[in-house]
Design a protein around this motif. Structure first.
Motif, PDB file in Angstrom:
ATOM      1  N   THR A  87     -25.042   9.465   9.020  1.00 50.86           N
ATOM      2  CA  THR A  87     -25.913   8.917   8.140  1.00 50.86           C
ATOM      3  C   THR A  87     -25.685  10.041   7.463  1.00 50.86           C
ATOM      4  OG1 THR A  87     -26.798   6.868   9.449  1.00 50.86           O
ATOM      5  CG2 THR A  87     -28.108   8.057   7.041  1.00 50.86           C
ATOM      6  N   GLU A 138     -24.943  11.403   3.248  1.00 51.03           N
ATOM      7  CA  GLU A 138     -26.216  11.188   1.868  1.00 51.03           C
ATOM      8  C   GLU A 138     -25.488  12.575   1.440  1.00 51.03           C
ATOM      9  OE1 GLU A 138     -29.761   9.254   4.326  1.00 51.03           O
ATOM     10  OE2 GLU A 138     -29.959  11.055   3.970  1.00 51.03           O
ATOM     11  N   LEU A 190     -32.527   9.455  -1.276  1.00 55.35           N
ATOM     12  CA  LEU A 190     -31.673   8.778  -0.419  1.00 55.35           C
ATOM     13  C   LEU A 190     -32.121   8.048   1.155  1.00 55.35           C
ATOM     14  CD1 LEU A 190     -28.806  11.532  -1.320  1.00 55.35           C
ATOM     15  CD2 LEU A 190     -29.000   8.833  -1.217  1.00 55.35           C
ATOM     16  N   GLY A 244     -28.996   6.053   5.021  1.00 57.30           N
ATOM     17  CA  GLY A 244     -27.777   5.788   4.220  1.00 57.30           C
ATOM     18  C   GLY A 244     -27.345   5.341   2.851  1.00 57.30           C
ATOM     19  N   ALA A 245     -28.865   5.092   2.157  1.00 57.63           N
ATOM     20  CA  ALA A 245     -28.991   4.180   1.331  1.00 57.63           C
ATOM     21  C   ALA A 245     -29.771   4.317   0.169  1.00 57.63           C
ATOM     22  CB  ALA A 245     -29.566   2.649   1.422  1.00 57.63           C
ATOM     23  N   ILE A 298     -33.104   4.263  -2.459  1.00 51.34           N
ATOM     24  CA  ILE A 298     -34.378   2.909  -2.032  1.00 51.34           C
ATOM     25  C   ILE A 298     -35.494   4.311  -3.626  1.00 51.34           C
ATOM     26  CG2 ILE A 298     -33.853   2.970   0.125  1.00 51.34           C
ATOM     27  CD1 ILE A 298     -35.952   3.962   0.347  1.00 51.34           C
ATOM     28  N   VAL A 319     -24.519   5.599  -4.725  1.00 47.62           N
ATOM     29  CA  VAL A 319     -24.757   3.962  -3.934  1.00 47.62           C
ATOM     30  C   VAL A 319     -23.102   3.865  -3.725  1.00 47.62           C
ATOM     31  CG1 VAL A 319     -24.861   1.283  -3.934  1.00 47.62           C
ATOM     32  CG2 VAL A 319     -26.555   2.896  -5.068  1.00 47.62           C
ATOM     33  N   LEU A 368     -21.627   6.019  -1.455  1.00 47.83           N
ATOM     34  CA  LEU A 368     -22.396   6.204   0.357  1.00 47.83           C
ATOM     35  C   LEU A 368     -21.950   5.317   1.339  1.00 47.83           C
ATOM     36  CD1 LEU A 368     -26.321   6.922  -1.088  1.00 47.83           C
ATOM     37  CD2 LEU A 368     -25.712   7.509   0.532  1.00 47.83           C
ATOM     38  N   LYS A 369     -21.009   4.305   0.399  1.00 49.12           N
ATOM     39  CA  LYS A 369     -20.073   3.438   1.231  1.00 49.12           C
ATOM     40  C   LYS A 369     -19.686   4.016   2.801  1.00 49.12           C
ATOM     41  CE  LYS A 369     -19.225   0.311  -2.327  1.00 49.12           C
ATOM     42  NZ  LYS A 369     -17.862  -0.725  -2.925  1.00 49.12           N
TER      43      LYS A 369
END
Length: 219
Positions: A48, A52, A155, A158-159, A161, A210, A213-214
């Motif tokens: 993860t 990032e 970050l 893994g997303a 926000i 974003v 990050l896939k």
């Protein structure tokens, strides 16, 4: 012989410390793959965090340390600011612990090596003079309206926000702008023992990160 694997919190701090020192890349210690089943959470955290870092790699590659960052005199927190053309990146690490490192527990593979504790510190920094700020004038959802950024996000896990915690921007000396968190919270787990907060000068950056990050191979 490799006996003990880092737990997720230790691994997160190790990775973040490279970025906070202004590093442009990572080199990880080799280990024994046979030990992987013993520490699945650490391997998951590693994947993860590397994703990032990879998603924001251009910010680190083109950026430089731009401190100082004021942490209210805290001696158990490291917070650094990276200034890159498209964003300022605030990197924090919680080092508050019970004083627990001991050679003997490392030698025998003891897993309570470092015991991190929850932490919260005030944080403020001055936007570097001459850094390109947003011409749009729109603040991020969690910011004060006067914030000189097009967007702000974090970050985590893994997303991307919204920034966790209230922050504000105010006028500083000599026409500067100061960004402040009354309390920047960091916990003792791998996901929140470090914080990576991006203050962007263009709104497109969020979508680009974003997309980056896939998970690898997901198309």
């Amino acid at each position: 012989v490799v006996v003990r694997q880092p737990d997720p919190a230790e691994l997160a701090v190790s990775l973040q410390s490279v970025l906070a020192a202004g590093g442009k890349g990572l080199m990880l210690f080799q280990t024994q793959i046979s030990l992987m089943p013993d520490t699945p959470a650490s391997w998951e955290l590693l994947g993860t965090k590397v994703r990032e870092i990879g998603a924001a790699r251009e910010l680190y590659r083109l950026g430089d340390l731009a401190g100082p960052v004021d942490t209210g005199g805290s001696n158990d927190t490291v917070v650094e600011l990276i200034a890159s053309p498209r964003a300022l990146v605030l990197l924090s690490m919680n080092l508050r612990n019970d004083g627990g490192y001991a050679d003997i527990t490392c030698a025998i593979g003891g897993n309570d090596h470092w015991k991190f504790l929850n932490n919260s510190v005030p944080v403020s920094f001055t936007i570097p003079q001459g850094w390109p700020t947003s011409s749009g004038g729109a603040g991020a959802p969690s910011s004060a309206a006067a914030a000189p950024f097009a967007d702000a996000f974090e970050l985590r896990g893994g997303a991307v926000i919204e920034v966790d915690g209230d922050w504000s921007a105010s006028a500083g000396p000599g026409g500067s702008s100061v960004v402040s968190f009354a309390a920047l919270a960091m916990a003792n787990d791998g996901e929140t023992i470090t914080r990576t907060i991006v203050f962007a000068n263009d709104k497109a950056l969020r979508g680009e990160i974003v997309a980056a990050l896939k998970p690898w191979g997901s198309g």
